[in-house]
Scaffold this motif. Structure first.
Motif, PDB file in Angstrom:
ATOM      1  N   TYR A  57       0.735  -1.275  -0.164  1.00  0.00           N
ATOM      2  CA  TYR A  57      -0.014   0.102  -0.044  1.00  0.00           C
ATOM      3  C   TYR A  57       0.866   1.081  -0.211  1.00  0.00           C
ATOM      4  CZ  TYR A  57      -4.321  -2.398   0.476  1.00  0.00           C
ATOM      5  OH  TYR A  57      -5.723  -3.116   0.222  1.00  0.00           O
ATOM      6  N   LYS A  61       0.838   2.456  -6.569  1.00  0.00           N
ATOM      7  CA  LYS A  61      -0.081   3.768  -6.769  1.00  0.00           C
ATOM      8  C   LYS A  61      -1.120   3.294  -8.073  1.00  0.00           C
ATOM      9  CE  LYS A  61       3.930   6.749  -6.289  1.00  0.00           C
ATOM     10  NZ  LYS A  61       4.999   5.526  -5.873  1.00  0.00           N
ATOM     11  N   SER A  63      -1.495   5.008 -10.589  1.00  0.00           N
ATOM     12  CA  SER A  63      -0.877   5.103 -11.957  1.00  0.00           C
ATOM     13  C   SER A  63      -0.236   3.832 -12.341  1.00  0.00           C
ATOM     14  CB  SER A  63       0.254   6.465 -11.726  1.00  0.00           C
ATOM     15  OG  SER A  63       1.153   6.189 -10.889  1.00  0.00           O
ATOM     16  N   ASP A  64       0.145   3.010 -11.688  1.00  0.00           N
ATOM     17  CA  ASP A  64       0.760   1.767 -12.001  1.00  0.00           C
ATOM     18  C   ASP A  64      -0.143   0.945 -12.982  1.00  0.00           C
ATOM     19  OD1 ASP A  64       2.982   2.100 -10.723  1.00  0.00           O
ATOM     20  OD2 ASP A  64       2.158   1.247  -8.650  1.00  0.00           O
TER      21      ASP A  64
END
Length: 540
Positions: A57, A61, A63-64
Motif C-alpha cells: 500500500y 499507486k 498510476s501503476d
C-alpha cells in the motif's frame, strides 16, 4: 534436491509493461535496452512474493494501472516442494492431471468503484479460500530481492540492509552466548572503573540533574556497552590484509566493494529459493563481471537477473534467457529447440551475443571483413543501423549460419533475420531456411556475386584498390607481380586484385584499408550490399 522455484509468471495491465507470460526455466536472465521493462518484471515479482501488505500500500499507486478500469494482476506458479514446504500449504498446493504439484499465487490491485482508492489483494486462486498468505508461507517461498538502486560505497556492504549485515544476521551464536555474556560483563567492568569515564559520567549526571524537571540522581546514570550477547555481531567488522596492514573491508574501492557485496549477498542468500538481482554488474570492471557471473551461475537456488552484461548472459544457458525486443515483447527459446552443438557453433560464449538479443533485425555476415565493408556502406548512404534496431552478427564462417539461424531465427528467439552471403554458400543458406534459392532476396538474404571482394573491387576500380592497399602497407609494390600478376598499378586486373583481397589472411586487412573509400555512388554498384540496405530501409 531442487528447491522451490518459479515456473511461470503472468503480468497484465501494468503501466510499465505490456501483458506478458513467461516460462521460467532453471534461471531467468532478462536482457533488453534501457526502459525495456527488465526492472519492472523484478518489481512486480517483489510485489507478489516479497512485500508486506503495508509495503504494497505504501509503494503501489493508481498510476501503476495501465487501464484504470481493469485490475493490475501479477501471477506466479511455483513448483518443486520439500516435505516441510508442502506442510505449510495444505490447501494451496494443487495437483494436475499428470500428478504434478504446483502453487499458484496472485496479486490483484484495482480501484474501488466510485472511489479514488487502490484495493490490493494477494491470495491463492486454486486454494478454495480467499485468505492472504501468512508470514510463514511467504518465508517458505524464499524470495529475496536486491534492487539496482544502490551505490558503490560502504552502504552496499555495511548499511542497515547491507550484504555484511545480512550475512552476519544469519549466524547462530547460541553455543557461544555464555562466553559472549562474560566478555561483555568484563568490558562493562573496565568501562565503570575508568577514571576518565567516571569523571565524564558525573559531569553529565550533574548537568542533567539541573536540566531535567524532576532532576536526576547521580547513581541513575550508567556507562556500559550498547550491545547484548545476542546482537553483539552489530559491532563486528571484517578487515582485509594488505601485506602487514589491515583495512576495513568497507574501505575498498567502489568496484571491489560491489564485488564483495555480491559475494556476501550470494552467500547470505544460500538458504533462499529464488534470488532476484537487478544489474549485478553495477560498478564492476568486465573481468570482475566474469568472476561475478561464475558466482551467480553456481549454487542451488534459482536466479532471476536483469542485466546489461554480456559476461553474465554468456555464463547462463540460452534456454534461461528472456530478451526484450525494442517493442517490449519478450522472446524466449522453445525449450530443447537449440542443441548444445548449435549453441557452440553459434558462439554463444562470445560477448557479442548480448546486442543481437535486443535487436529488431539481425544482419548475418560471414566474417569481420564483411562487417567492415557493410558498416562503411551504411555510413555512406546515411543509414542509422542502431536507430533502426539493426545489429550485424559475424558468423565466423558461412557454415555457422544454420546454428545461428536456429538460435536467433523464427524457431529460436524470433528476431528478424537478414544477411549477406557469398555465391558459393547461397544454396546451403536457402536449405537451412527451407526455401528455394530464388526466394532468398524476398526474405532479406542478399547474395554477393561472387563474393563481397568482387563487389567492392568492381565498384571502386582495381587500380584505386591496389593503390590504397599499397598506401596501407597491405600490398608491397615490389611484390605486385607475385601477388596480383601485374607489373605496375595501372596494369592490375580486377580478377587479380579480387583474388588477393579474398585470401583469408588478407581479407580483414584489405577491407579495413578500402572501407574509407566507399561512397554512396559505390554502394549503388555493389548489388548485394545495395539490395540489403534497401531491404533494411523498407523495414525501418
Amino acid at each position: 534436491m531442487i528447491p522451490m522455484r518459479l515456473r511461470h509468471v503472468h503480468i497484465e495491465n501494468y503501466s510499465r509493461l505490456p501483458a506478458i507470460d513467461l516460462e521460467i526455466r532453471r534461471h531467468a536472465v532478462i536482457v533488453g535496452r534501457n526502459d525495456a521493462g527488465k526492472t519492472s518484471i523484478l518489481r512486480c515479482l517483489n510485489y507478489l512474493l516479497g512485500s508486506t501488505m503495508s509495503q504494497l500500500y505504501g509503494g503501489m499507486k493508481i498510476s501503476d494501472l495501465a487501464d484504470p478500469i481493469r485490475a493490475f494482476v501479477v501471477r506466479a506458479r511455483l513448483c518443486d516442494f520439500a516435505d516441510e514446504e508442502r506442510a505449510l500449504f495444505p490447501d494451496e498446493i494443487s495437483i494436475d492431471m499428470a500428478g504434478e504439484a504446483s502453487l499458484l499465487i496472485e496479486l490483484r490491485a484495482e480501484i474501488l468503484a466510485g472511489e479514488d482508492v487502490l484495493s490490493i489483494r494477494r491470495y491463492f486462486p486454486e486454494s478454495g479460500h480467499a485468505r492472504q498468505p501468512t508470514r510463514d508461507q511467504l518465508n517458505a517461498i524464499g524470495w529475496r530481492y536486491l534492487p539496482a538502486a544502490r551505490n558503490g560505497g560502504k552502504d552496499i556492504l555495511d548499511g542497515r540492509d547491507g550484504a555484511l549485515k545480512t550475512l552476519l544476521g544469519g549466524v547462530d551464536l547460541t553455543d557461544e552466548l555464555d562466553h559472549l555474556s562474560e566478555a561483555i560483563f568484563e568490558f562493562d567492568s573496565v568501562l565503570s572503573s575508568s577514571p576518565a569515564l567516571e569523571q565524564l559520567r558525573r559531569l553529565l549526571a550533574q548537568q542533567l540533574n539541573e536540566a531535567l524537571p524532576d532532576g536526576l540522581v547521580d547513581s541513575d546514570l550508567e556507562i556500559r556497552s550498547v550491545v547484548s550477547a545476542g546482537d553483539l555481531l552489530r559491532a563486528v567488522a571484517f578487515y582485509v590484509k594488505d601485506g602487514v596492514h589491515s583495512r576495513l573491508i568497507t574501505e575498498q574501492s567502489d568496484g571491489l566493494n560491489a564485488l564483495i557485496a555480491m559475494a556476501c549477498f550470494d552467500l547470505a542468500m544460500a538458504g533462499a529459493n529464488v534470488v532476484a538481482i537487478d544489474e549485478p554488474e553495477t560498478h564492476l570492471h568486465p573481468a570482475s563481471q566474469r568472476a561475478l557471473a561464475s558466482l551467480l551461475a553456481k549454487g542451488g537456488n534459482q536466479k532471476v537477473i536483469a542485466t546489461h552484461s554480456p559476461a553474465i548472459v554468456q555464463r547462463f544457458d540460452p534456454d534461461d534467457v528472456i530478451a526484450f525486443s525494442p517493442g517490449k515483447e519478450c522472446r524466449q527459446l522453445a525449450l530443447g529447440m537449440v542443441s548444445a552443438y548449435d549453441k557452440t557453433m553459434a558462439h554463444w560464449w562470445t560477448s557479442s551475443r548480448l546486442e543481437p538479443l535486443t535487436a529488431k533485425t539481425l544482419v548475418l555476415v560471414e566474417g569481420v571483413a564483411d562487417r567492415v565493408i557493410l558498416e562503411a556502406a551504411f555510413e555512406a548512404v546515411h543509414f542509422n543501423a542502431d536507430g533502426a534496431g539493426v545489429s550485424i552478427v559475424e558468423l565466423g564462417g558461412a557454415e555457422s549460419f544454420s546454428a545461428v539461424y536456429r538460435l536467433f531465427g523464427p524457431q529460436g528467439f524470433g528476431i528478424g533475420i537478414t544477411g549477406l552471403v557469398d555465391e558459393d554458400h547461397e544454396e546451403n543458406w536457402a536449405s537451412v531456411m527451407g526455401v528455394d534459392v530464388s526466394l532468398l532476396p524476398d526474405l532479406g538474404i542478399m547474395v554477393a556475386r561472387a563474393d563481397l571482394e568482387h563487389e567492392y573491387v568492381d565498384a571502386l576500380g582495381p587500380s584505386i584498390v591496389v593503390q590504397k592497399l599499397i598506401d596501407a602497407g597491405v600490398l608491397l609494390p615490389d611484390k605486385l607481380m607475385r601477388d596480383v600478376g601485374a607489373m605496375d598499378v595501372a596494369s592490375v586486373s580486377s580478377q587479380g586484385i579480387r583474388g588477393f583481397c579474398g585470401k583469408s589472411k588478407r581479407k580483414v586487412y584489405s577491407a579495413l584499408a578500402v572501407a574509407p573509400l566507399i561512397e554512396e555512388r559505390h554502394v549503388s554498384i555493389m548489388r548485394g550490399v545495395r539490395d540489403l540496405i534497401g531491404f533494411l530501409m523498407k523495414g525501418r
